[in-house]
Structures are given as C-alpha cells and as structure tokens.
Design a protein around this motif. Structure first.
Motif, PDB file in Angstrom:
ATOM      1  N   ILE A  58       0.838  -1.202   0.000  1.00 33.30           N
ATOM      2  CA  ILE A  58       0.000   0.000   0.000  1.00 33.30           C
ATOM      3  C   ILE A  58       0.872   1.252   0.000  1.00 33.30           C
ATOM      4  CG2 ILE A  58      -1.850  -1.160   1.226  1.00 33.30           C
ATOM      5  CD1 ILE A  58      -0.958   0.249   3.741  1.00 33.30           C
ATOM      6  N   GLU A  59       2.169   1.113  -0.293  1.00 33.36           N
ATOM      7  CA  GLU A  59       3.079   2.249  -0.258  1.00 33.36           C
ATOM      8  C   GLU A  59       3.093   2.943  -1.613  1.00 33.36           C
ATOM      9  OE1 GLU A  59       3.962  -0.809   0.552  1.00 33.36           O
ATOM     10  OE2 GLU A  59       3.858  -0.622   2.719  1.00 33.36           O
ATOM     11  N   ASP A  71      11.237   6.490   8.684  1.00 35.86           N
ATOM     12  CA  ASP A  71      10.993   5.672   7.495  1.00 35.86           C
ATOM     13  C   ASP A  71       9.955   4.578   7.675  1.00 35.86           C
ATOM     14  OD1 ASP A  71      13.036   7.041   6.103  1.00 35.86           O
ATOM     15  OD2 ASP A  71      14.547   5.807   7.099  1.00 35.86           O
ATOM     16  N   HIS A  72       9.658   4.188   8.910  1.00 34.87           N
ATOM     17  CA  HIS A  72       8.856   2.990   9.104  1.00 34.87           C
ATOM     18  C   HIS A  72       7.718   3.206  10.114  1.00 34.87           C
ATOM     19  CE1 HIS A  72      12.849   1.508   7.793  1.00 34.87           C
ATOM     20  NE2 HIS A  72      12.120   0.647   7.098  1.00 34.87           N
ATOM     21  N   VAL A  73       6.718   2.357   9.957  1.00 37.44           N
ATOM     22  CA  VAL A  73       5.664   2.187  10.956  1.00 37.44           C
ATOM     23  C   VAL A  73       5.643   0.705  11.314  1.00 37.44           C
ATOM     24  CG1 VAL A  73       3.199   2.336  11.466  1.00 37.44           C
ATOM     25  CG2 VAL A  73       4.281   4.078  10.032  1.00 37.44           C
ATOM     26  N   VAL A  74       5.722   0.402  12.612  1.00 35.13           N
ATOM     27  CA  VAL A  74       5.717  -0.979  13.071  1.00 35.13           C
ATOM     28  C   VAL A  74       4.524  -1.176  13.999  1.00 35.13           C
ATOM     29  CG1 VAL A  74       6.963  -2.791  14.317  1.00 35.13           C
ATOM     30  CG2 VAL A  74       8.229  -1.138  12.907  1.00 35.13           C
ATOM     31  N   LEU A  75       3.697  -2.165  13.692  1.00 34.47           N
ATOM     32  CA  LEU A  75       2.556  -2.519  14.520  1.00 34.47           C
ATOM     33  C   LEU A  75       2.857  -3.832  15.232  1.00 34.47           C
ATOM     34  CD1 LEU A  75      -0.317  -1.860  11.951  1.00 34.47           C
ATOM     35  CD2 LEU A  75       0.463  -0.315  13.755  1.00 34.47           C
ATOM     36  N   GLU A 110      -0.381   6.006   0.872  1.00 35.92           N
ATOM     37  CA  GLU A 110       0.722   6.525   0.075  1.00 35.92           C
ATOM     38  C   GLU A 110       1.849   7.056   0.948  1.00 35.92           C
ATOM     39  OE1 GLU A 110      -2.412   7.356  -0.197  1.00 35.92           O
ATOM     40  OE2 GLU A 110      -3.107   7.359  -2.272  1.00 35.92           O
ATOM     41  N   THR A 111       1.487   7.521   2.116  1.00 40.11           N
ATOM     42  CA  THR A 111       2.480   8.011   3.079  1.00 40.11           C
ATOM     43  C   THR A 111       2.186   7.373   4.425  1.00 40.11           C
ATOM     44  OG1 THR A 111       1.121   9.894   3.743  1.00 40.11           O
ATOM     45  CG2 THR A 111       2.616  10.239   1.883  1.00 40.11           C
ATOM     46  N   LYS A 112       3.168   7.417   5.316  1.00 40.09           N
ATOM     47  CA  LYS A 112       2.925   6.826   6.639  1.00 40.09           C
ATOM     48  C   LYS A 112       1.871   7.617   7.389  1.00 40.09           C
ATOM     49  CE  LYS A 112       7.061   9.000   8.743  1.00 40.09           C
ATOM     50  NZ  LYS A 112       7.634   9.568   7.497  1.00 40.09           N
ATOM     51  N   GLN A 115       1.017  16.900   5.654  1.00 41.37           N
ATOM     52  CA  GLN A 115       0.238  15.713   5.970  1.00 41.37           C
ATOM     53  C   GLN A 115      -0.359  15.756   7.377  1.00 41.37           C
ATOM     54  OE1 GLN A 115      -0.291  13.263   3.782  1.00 41.37           O
ATOM     55  NE2 GLN A 115       1.068  14.023   2.176  1.00 41.37           N
ATOM     56  N   LEU A 116      -0.014  16.766   8.149  1.00 43.77           N
ATOM     57  CA  LEU A 116      -0.472  16.824   9.544  1.00 43.77           C
ATOM     58  C   LEU A 116      -1.981  17.033   9.655  1.00 43.77           C
ATOM     59  CD1 LEU A 116       2.376  18.979  11.175  1.00 43.77           C
ATOM     60  CD2 LEU A 116       2.092  16.495  11.224  1.00 43.77           C
TER      61      LEU A 116
END
Length: 305
Positions: free
Chosen positions: A12-13, A91-95, A118-120, A201-202
């Motif tokens: 989904i990136e 750079d990352h999102v970790v669940l 498209e973005t985190k 994006q905020l």
C-alpha cells in the motif's frame, strides 16, 4: 518474523517508497517485536507486552514515537479490548499485535480505500479512522435504547430499570475516557515534535482529533440524557411512594375517630352515656359508619382518594 505488507498483503506504499526503501509498514507480534524493531531501525527500551496495555497513549522518544492502543470491542465495551503497540520513525511504521485485529483492519482498508497508504501519515490516519468508523453507529444505538427506556418510564414501566440503565452508563463512561485518550493522541501526532511527519500531511491527525472530540461530545450528551432518564425514573418512584403514603395517611385519618370512640367506650365508669340504653350499641355503630362515609366523601372531594 516480520509481516511485511508487501509479502503477506498487497503493498500500500507509494511508488517513491518502493523505489527507495523496503515496505515501510510492518506487522509483528510481541514475541518477535524486539528483533523486528531493530530491523526497522527503532530502539525501544521498555518492555513490550500487549496484555499489559491499559489505555491509549503516545510517547515521544528521541528516535521514534511509541504508542499504545487499547480499543474497546464495540459489541462488548466492558469486556476485553484490542491491545496494540505502534512505533513510528522517519521511514517505518511498526505494529505489534498478538491478535489478528490489525490484519483485519488493513484488509478492510484495502477493500474500501482508493488511497490506502501513500504516506505513513495517510496509513496511520486510515488505520485509526477504520477502527473508529462504527463508533457513531454504536452511539446511535445507545441513544435509541435510552429513548425507549424514557418512554417506558413515562408509561409507568419501571421494572428492572436500574439493572438496564447502569451497564449503559458504565459503557458510555468507558467510551468517553477512550475518546478523550484518542483526542489527546491525535493532538500529539499533529504536534510532530520529532519532525517525522511532513507538515502538509499533519491535517490527517487534526481530522482524527476532531473526530474523537465529536465522539466524546456525543458520549457526554448521552451521559447527560441517561441522567435525565434516571431523574425521570426517580420522580416516578417518588410519586408512587408519595401516593402510597397518602393512601396510608388517609386510611389512618379515617380510622382515628373510630379509635377515639372505641377508646372512650372501652373505659369502665358508671355514668357512661347510653350504658343502660337499648339503642346505645347500635347508635355507636351507626355513628361510626357516618364518620367513615363522611370522611371518604370529604377526601374524594379533595382528590385525596
């Protein structure tokens, strides 16, 4: 093992992320969280145990944002919750989720959203918005229940009222606290203290805060409505008690003159009126009947009966 969205699910990136970085969103469990966080370049010193998550919060650390989600199950608000850790760096999102709740959410997002992540920032927005998507519907159901209870009270149907109302109030109180926590989390994400999010994006996090604020306001309104319904119920109970007390008072008032008469004629003295009269006893009976009938007529005119 890391559950990459590019492997377990469809990616989904954005194309930019695909060209410059590996998949930016990872899904793992608490057993493998340490190793997977290191692979994502995230250092987190505290323990990671999802069963100890008690509320929603966000901590700003030097190298990452560390948050917890404690999400009520809408069909069982007072029961167990979905408990998730999430970590965000540049750079990352970790669940970190020991259940399949996060996976189900992501699959629902993939089915429903054209722009999935498209973005985190967009991914975090979609993820949180998805598990809050049915909350308004649930609150409407609580409102309908309270309206039905209000109608029942107005019709005098007050059996089991307290037993039915108390769980609803507890659920609404739980949801109000949860929405308050989510509103604070959205505000902290919007503050972007570490600069991990693009400024343009905020707006997504502001939208989350506003949604949580509206839900909290709706919940507070329902709590006030529940209190009004409870006050109406208490008024009905008080009116019923007053009616019973009024009936007992009237009954006592009717029999008080009879008690006086029987007490008078129950005394032993020689010159008692009509002691030697043939009509003495029947006369007292007639007098007592007249007093009772007269008092009943009087109380009916006064609308005490």
């Amino acid at each position: 093992m890391i559950w990459k969205l590019g492997e377990r699910l469809e990616q989904i990136e954005t194309e930019t992320w695909k060209e410059t970085r590996p998949p930016a969103v990872f899904l793992t469990d608490s057993k493998n969280a340490r190793r997977d966080l290191e692979l994502a370049g995230i250092q987190y010193e505290n323990e990671i145990q999802t069963n100890k998550i008690g509320f929603c919060k966000l901590e700003t650390q030097q190298e990452c944002l560390a948050g917890t989600l404690c999400i009520p199950r809408l069909l069982d608000v007072l029961g167990s919750r979905y408990r998730i850790y999430f970590f965000v760096n540049q750079d990352h999102v970790v669940l970190v989720d020991d259940e399949d709740f996060s996976m189900r959410l992501i699959r629902r997002i993939k089915r429903k959203k054209t722009h999935q992540g498209e973005t985190k920032e967009r991914f975090i927005y979609n993820f949180i918005a998805e598990f809050m998507s049915r909350d308004q519907e649930i609150l409407m159901q609580y409102e309908k229940i309270l309206m039905r209870m209000e109608e029942d009270v107005m019709q005098g149907k007050i059996e089991n009222f307290q037993r039915e109302l108390m769980p609803i109030r507890r659920k609404l109180l739980t949801l109000r606290g949860y929405y308050d926590e989510m509103m604070d989390m959205g505000t902290e994400l919007e503050e972007n203290e570490n600069g991990f999010f693009a400024k343009k994006q905020l707006k997504y996090f502001g939208t989350l805060s506003n949604r949580a604020d509206r839900l909290m306001g709706r919940t507070a309104h329902l709590l006030e409505y529940a209190q009004q319904v409870r006050d109406l119920y208490q008024a009905q109970v008080d009116a019923k008690q007053n009616s019973n007390m009024q009936f007992l008072t009237v009954l006592s008032t009717i029999f008080f003159p009879l008690t006086l008469i029987t007490g008078w004629y129950g005394m032993n003295f020689e010159n008692m009126p009509e002691l030697k009269s043939v009509y003495g006893y029947p006369a007292i009976i007639v007098l007592s009947g007249i007093i009772v009938v007269g008092l009943i007529v009087l109380f009916k005119k006064k609308k005490f009966l």
